[in-house]
Write a protein that holds these residues in place. Structure first.
Motif, PDB file in Angstrom:
ATOM      1  N   LEU A 335       0.821  -1.203   0.000  1.00 14.84           N
ATOM      2  CA  LEU A 335       0.000   0.000   0.000  1.00 14.84           C
ATOM      3  C   LEU A 335       0.858   1.257   0.000  1.00 14.84           C
ATOM      4  O   LEU A 335       0.576   2.220  -0.728  1.00 14.84           O
ATOM      5  CB  LEU A 335      -0.924  -0.008   1.224  1.00 14.84           C
ATOM      6  CG  LEU A 335      -2.014   1.063   1.273  1.00 14.84           C
ATOM      7  CD1 LEU A 335      -2.924   0.947   0.061  1.00 14.84           C
ATOM      8  CD2 LEU A 335      -2.819   0.952   2.555  1.00 14.84           C
ATOM      9  N   LEU A 336       1.925   1.265   0.768  1.00 10.28           N
ATOM     10  CA  LEU A 336       2.791   2.440   0.829  1.00 10.28           C
ATOM     11  C   LEU A 336       3.517   2.671  -0.499  1.00 10.28           C
ATOM     12  O   LEU A 336       3.636   3.817  -0.959  1.00 10.28           O
ATOM     13  CB  LEU A 336       3.805   2.283   1.964  1.00 10.28           C
ATOM     14  CG  LEU A 336       3.254   2.423   3.381  1.00 10.28           C
ATOM     15  CD1 LEU A 336       4.308   2.049   4.397  1.00 10.28           C
ATOM     16  CD2 LEU A 336       2.765   3.849   3.632  1.00 10.28           C
ATOM     17  N   VAL A 337       3.996   1.600  -1.130  1.00 12.83           N
ATOM     18  CA  VAL A 337       4.692   1.752  -2.408  1.00 12.83           C
ATOM     19  C   VAL A 337       3.739   2.250  -3.487  1.00 12.83           C
ATOM     20  O   VAL A 337       4.081   3.131  -4.287  1.00 12.83           O
ATOM     21  CB  VAL A 337       5.353   0.425  -2.818  1.00 12.83           C
ATOM     22  CG1 VAL A 337       5.941   0.528  -4.224  1.00 12.83           C
ATOM     23  CG2 VAL A 337       6.454   0.048  -1.841  1.00 12.83           C
ATOM     24  N   VAL A 338       2.517   1.719  -3.515  1.00 11.77           N
ATOM     25  CA  VAL A 338       1.542   2.163  -4.510  1.00 11.77           C
ATOM     26  C   VAL A 338       1.181   3.626  -4.283  1.00 11.77           C
ATOM     27  O   VAL A 338       1.065   4.405  -5.245  1.00 11.77           O
ATOM     28  CB  VAL A 338       0.294   1.264  -4.464  1.00 11.77           C
ATOM     29  CG1 VAL A 338      -0.827   1.866  -5.308  1.00 11.77           C
ATOM     30  CG2 VAL A 338       0.626  -0.125  -4.987  1.00 11.77           C
ATOM     31  N   LEU A 339       1.009   4.031  -3.033  1.00  5.93           N
ATOM     32  CA  LEU A 339       0.703   5.432  -2.759  1.00  5.93           C
ATOM     33  C   LEU A 339       1.861   6.342  -3.164  1.00  5.93           C
ATOM     34  O   LEU A 339       1.644   7.457  -3.656  1.00  5.93           O
ATOM     35  CB  LEU A 339       0.379   5.616  -1.279  1.00  5.93           C
ATOM     36  CG  LEU A 339      -0.959   5.034  -0.809  1.00  5.93           C
ATOM     37  CD1 LEU A 339      -1.137   5.255   0.684  1.00  5.93           C
ATOM     38  CD2 LEU A 339      -2.125   5.651  -1.580  1.00  5.93           C
ATOM     39  N   SER A 401      14.381  -4.553   0.779  1.00  9.49           N
ATOM     40  CA  SER A 401      14.787  -3.518   1.727  1.00  9.49           C
ATOM     41  C   SER A 401      15.746  -2.533   1.064  1.00  9.49           C
ATOM     42  O   SER A 401      15.629  -1.314   1.245  1.00  9.49           O
ATOM     43  CB  SER A 401      15.439  -4.163   2.954  1.00  9.49           C
ATOM     44  OG  SER A 401      15.876  -3.182   3.861  1.00  9.49           O
ATOM     45  N   GLY A 402      16.693  -3.045   0.282  1.00 11.59           N
ATOM     46  CA  GLY A 402      17.601  -2.161  -0.438  1.00 11.59           C
ATOM     47  C   GLY A 402      16.889  -1.331  -1.482  1.00 11.59           C
ATOM     48  O   GLY A 402      17.238  -0.167  -1.709  1.00 11.59           O
ATOM     49  N   ALA A 403      15.870  -1.916  -2.143  1.00 13.30           N
ATOM     50  CA  ALA A 403      15.102  -1.172  -3.144  1.00 13.30           C
ATOM     51  C   ALA A 403      14.348  -0.015  -2.503  1.00 13.30           C
ATOM     52  O   ALA A 403      14.248   1.075  -3.083  1.00 13.30           O
ATOM     53  CB  ALA A 403      14.138  -2.113  -3.861  1.00 13.30           C
ATOM     54  N   SER A 404      13.816  -0.239  -1.299  1.00 16.82           N
ATOM     55  CA  SER A 404      13.107   0.843  -0.612  1.00 16.82           C
ATOM     56  C   SER A 404      14.062   1.985  -0.271  1.00 16.82           C
ATOM     57  O   SER A 404      13.713   3.162  -0.391  1.00 16.82           O
ATOM     58  CB  SER A 404      12.435   0.308   0.649  1.00 16.82           C
ATOM     59  OG  SER A 404      13.402  -0.124   1.590  1.00 16.82           O
ATOM     60  N   LYS A 405      15.276   1.652   0.135  1.00 11.85           N
ATOM     61  CA  LYS A 405      16.267   2.694   0.425  1.00 11.85           C
ATOM     62  C   LYS A 405      16.704   3.407  -0.850  1.00 11.85           C
ATOM     63  O   LYS A 405      16.927   4.627  -0.851  1.00 11.85           O
ATOM     64  CB  LYS A 405      17.470   2.076   1.125  1.00 11.85           C
ATOM     65  CG  LYS A 405      17.141   1.467   2.490  1.00 11.85           C
ATOM     66  CD  LYS A 405      18.355   0.778   3.092  1.00 11.85           C
ATOM     67  CE  LYS A 405      18.001   0.113   4.419  1.00 11.85           C
ATOM     68  NZ  LYS A 405      19.165  -0.606   5.001  1.00 11.85           N
ATOM     69  N   LEU A 619       9.752   6.524   2.901  1.00 11.22           N
ATOM     70  CA  LEU A 619      10.365   6.499   4.231  1.00 11.22           C
ATOM     71  C   LEU A 619       9.614   5.549   5.152  1.00 11.22           C
ATOM     72  O   LEU A 619      10.228   4.773   5.914  1.00 11.22           O
ATOM     73  CB  LEU A 619      10.392   7.910   4.817  1.00 11.22           C
ATOM     74  CG  LEU A 619      11.474   8.859   4.298  1.00 11.22           C
ATOM     75  CD1 LEU A 619      11.266  10.264   4.848  1.00 11.22           C
ATOM     76  CD2 LEU A 619      12.865   8.348   4.657  1.00 11.22           C
ATOM     77  N   LEU A 620       8.286   5.589   5.108  1.00 12.30           N
ATOM     78  CA  LEU A 620       7.495   4.664   5.926  1.00 12.30           C
ATOM     79  C   LEU A 620       7.714   3.217   5.483  1.00 12.30           C
ATOM     80  O   LEU A 620       7.706   2.302   6.320  1.00 12.30           O
ATOM     81  CB  LEU A 620       6.016   5.039   5.835  1.00 12.30           C
ATOM     82  CG  LEU A 620       5.619   6.375   6.476  1.00 12.30           C
ATOM     83  CD1 LEU A 620       4.139   6.671   6.237  1.00 12.30           C
ATOM     84  CD2 LEU A 620       5.923   6.364   7.963  1.00 12.30           C
ATOM     85  N   THR A 621       7.934   3.006   4.195  1.00 10.27           N
ATOM     86  CA  THR A 621       8.228   1.652   3.709  1.00 10.27           C
ATOM     87  C   THR A 621       9.535   1.130   4.294  1.00 10.27           C
ATOM     88  O   THR A 621       9.629  -0.031   4.701  1.00 10.27           O
ATOM     89  CB  THR A 621       8.303   1.657   2.172  1.00 10.27           C
ATOM     90  OG1 THR A 621       7.093   2.189   1.632  1.00 10.27           O
ATOM     91  CG2 THR A 621       8.505   0.248   1.637  1.00 10.27           C
ATOM     92  N   VAL A 622      10.544   1.983   4.343  1.00  9.46           N
ATOM     93  CA  VAL A 622      11.821   1.579   4.938  1.00  9.46           C
ATOM     94  C   VAL A 622      11.631   1.200   6.400  1.00  9.46           C
ATOM     95  O   VAL A 622      12.180   0.192   6.884  1.00  9.46           O
ATOM     96  CB  VAL A 622      12.855   2.719   4.798  1.00  9.46           C
ATOM     97  CG1 VAL A 622      14.126   2.392   5.569  1.00  9.46           C
ATOM     98  CG2 VAL A 622      13.181   2.972   3.332  1.00  9.46           C
TER      99      VAL A 622
END
Length: 662
Positions: A335-339, A401-405, A619-622
């Motif tokens: 949900l966070l990535v889509v938003l 995790s690395g992709a989110s960063k 940031l919330l995804t991380v």
């Protein structure tokens, strides 16, 4: 001979299959070639509409809000029908459905161009009066003004043809969106079904590349077409008085839609001859890959599918479907990535629709040049960023995790690069009686009887701009050998020499154009760098059986939350910065003058807001992924410890359906 051929020849009871006659329509490579051309033509129309939206706005007197609605209206039909088309899947003759959609898009392109042929020539201010005398728009005493034919002009414009232009354009956009529905999903699934496992990624990569460069071709085509006068087919060369730099200039916006319609028609014809089932490219698994083959029909009845590809694990449309959708949306990472992607998509919607208009007004450039900056600089850099983001993910084997960063870092850099754009610009040039507002500025031309609708900007020799030669108090004009106006003289409102030249004085910011476009291109590159990693995060953080649904919901949210409301929101924001609206027949038309400071701050400020929204989501995804990784690294509980057992069980249930490594 292969093993299959030996088995077939050694079994006399088994009938030899009839030899297939070679045809290009039985080749998946030829299908990929045709589909690439079709997607290029279809996306060229979409990009061309956005490149010419400000010209259509000026031609038919639309507000930016209305033009934004027009630009996004093709998403309405696409959003409504995409679910039903996905449900049909391989149950229909996919090539013919693709061809039918292309023909519908061809009809829509012709429909969008239709208002040009139904209406009369483009009537800009002073054009009608210029046919009456040679002192068009000059200061004249009210007693010397004869009867104006404006009433006749208004009666013509109030006719059914003029009133029906906007609904016709909306209908064309709606049909264009409906026609595009089967093109991409059916084409991708057809290629995935009949291409070999080795070549399928290559073919899909070709289609993805065409998808990204199609809008760029649309913007470049728009730049070329808008250099041609709109009524070159109705007027002689001597009757075309406007120059490219004139704020009243309208290019041949309709010409690109005719060319695109021809391309769509030619690209649609081959799909009428492709078979419903095609031989497998490598000759193996021929029967297995056919989604509607007889072998499948003689076995157990197929379950209704909601997605198009036979290789993708299908999700049955059962009472559990709402439960699956809810489970997908309850995944915090998904949900966070889509938003975050929705925020970036909304930013893209405003950039593609109105950035050319912003460059035109802020830096006093022509429409064609501004459009070329978007199609020739920003879009190619965005494509390059998308490709390099995927290459980096593949080379470094980056985890979720690395992709989110990586996405967080890219959007943070995007914020730093986009913020200076807010300060790269100039204020609105001084326009007598308009900016800064002063009613006494036009007292020198009060006796000229200047019409309220007059808009023919001139730049006085003292650097002050006037809405028309009449407002400047000019009583004479000089022309060249081609009967083109070169200057106005005897201007009572102009200090010094008392002369004025045709055209606007400009904002004086042309020297900032190169730094602005450079920084804008860098921002586009950095923002698009996060596109591939974010897609990988979506595919890796949902269970395998939910991947197709997750991607479908993602695109649905893109359209509903970004592509449809985005251009309307940007257009509404732009309209709030208008200080003088054009008027014709007593009604407001498109804006003549903007407060450039407000235009820049609100238009680019809204983009910064969307960048901040995407950064917050990443940031919330991380944080979520870090907490989830911390739960996985908990030490094993003591033997017999009920509390420890329950803690580990809860942690495993939370992370079991999610793959952390890519």
């Amino acid at each position: 001979m292969g093993a299959n051929d030996l088995n077939m020849t050694s079994d006399p009871a088994r009938p030899r299959p009839p030899a297939r006659r070679w045809s290009p329509f039985n080749s998946i490579k030829f299908f990929v070639f045709c589909h690439s051309l079709l997607q290029l033509a279809q996306l060229l129309v979409s990009g061309y509409m956005k490149s010419s939206i400000s010209t259509i706005e000026r031609r038919y007197g639309l507000s930016s809000q209305k033009s934004g609605l027009l630009a996004s209206f093709n998403e309405v039909g696409n959003t409504v029908l995409i679910v039903f088309v996905s449900f049909l899947g391989s149950r229909v003759h996919r090539p013919r459905f693709i061809g039918g959609g292309a023909l519908l898009a061809c009809l829509a392109s012709l429909l969008i161009a239709l208002p040009h042929f139904l209406g009369g020539p483009y009537d800009y201010t002073d054009r009608i009066r210029s046919s009456r005398d040679n002192s068009s728009g000059l200061c004249q005493s009210e007693s010397s003004l004869g009867a104006s034919p404006s009433n006749q002009t208004c009666s013509q414009q109030e006719g059914g043809t003029h009133r029906g232009v906007y609904p016709v354009l909306l209908l064309g956009q709606l049909l264009l969106g409906i026609g595009a529905v089967p093109i991409q999903p059916f084409g991708i699934s057809y290629i995935d079904d009949y291409a070999s496992k080795k070549n399928s990624p290559l073919y899909l990569g070709i289609l993805l590349a065409v998808t990204t460069i199609g809008p760029a071709f649309g913007f470049i085509s728009g730049s070329l077409m808008l250099r041609i006068y709109v009524d070159f087919d109705k007027l002689s060369k001597e009757q075309m008085e406007l120059e490219h730099s004139d704020l009243r200039w309208v290019g041949a916006w309709w010409l690109g839609f005719l060319l695109a319609a021809g391309l769509l028609f030619l690209a649609a014809l081959p799909y009428l001859f492709f078979p419903r089932n095609m031989p497998k490219e490598d000759g193996a698994e021929d029967v297995e890959c056919r989604p509607d083959s007889k072998q499948q029909q003689t076995s157990q009845p197929p379950k209704p599918l909601s997605f198009t590809s036979s290789k993708t694990k299908a999700v049955p449309l059962s009472p559990c479907f709402p439960h699956i959708a809810l489970r997908t949306l309850r995944s915090p990472v998904y949900l966070l990535v889509v938003l975050a992607q929705v925020n970036l998509a909304a930013l893209l919607a405003g950039l593609a629709t109105f950035m050319a208009k912003f460059i035109e007004r802020q830096f006093s450039q022509t429409v064609s040049f501004s459009t070329m900056m978007i199609g020739g600089v920003c879009i190619p850099l965005a494509v390059l960023g998308t490709v390099l983001g995927g290459v980096l993910m593949r080379r470094l084997n980056i985890s979720v995790s690395g992709a989110s960063k990586l996405c967080t870092g890219a959007i943070l850099l995007c914020l730093f690069s986009s913020t200076p754009l807010l300060f790269m610009g100039c204020s609105t040039q001084k326009v007598a009686g308009v900016f800064p507002h002063s009613s006494s500025a036009l007292s020198c031309s009060a006796a000229c009887g200047c019409p309220q609708e007059a808009f023919n900007p001139v730049c006085g020799s003292d650097g002050v701009e006037f809405r028309s030669p009449c407002h400047a108090g000019c009583i004479a004009m000089e022309t060249d050998t081609n009967n083109k106006t070169t200057s106005y003289t005897g201007c009572a409102c102009v200090s010094g020499l008392g002369s004025a030249s045709p055209g606007t004085c400009g904002s004086g910011c042309s020297n900032l154009l190169v730094p602005f476009v450079t920084l804008l291109g860098v921002t586009s590159f950095i923002a698009s760098f996060s596109q591939t990693p974010s897609y990988i995060m979506i595919l890796r953080t949902v269970s395998a059986e939910d991947k197709s649904l997750a991607v479908g919901v993602q695109y649905m949210l893109f359209r509903v939350l970004a592509f449809m409301p985005g251009p309307v929101l940007y257009g509404t924001i732009i309209d709030t910065t208008c200080i003088v609206w054009g008027r014709k027949c007593g009604k407001n038309t498109s804006c003549n003058y903007y407060n450039l400071d407000h235009f820049r701050q609100r238009f680019l400020g809204l983009q910064v807001v969307f960048v901040c929204g995407g950064l917050l989501c990443f940031l919330l995804t991380v944080v979520v992924l870090r907490r989830r990784a911390g739960h996985q690294e908990l030490p094993p509980p003591p033997v017999g410890s009920k509390v420890g057992y329950e803690l580990v069980r809860a942690s495993s249930e939370e992370t079991e359906p999610h793959a952390i490594k890519s």
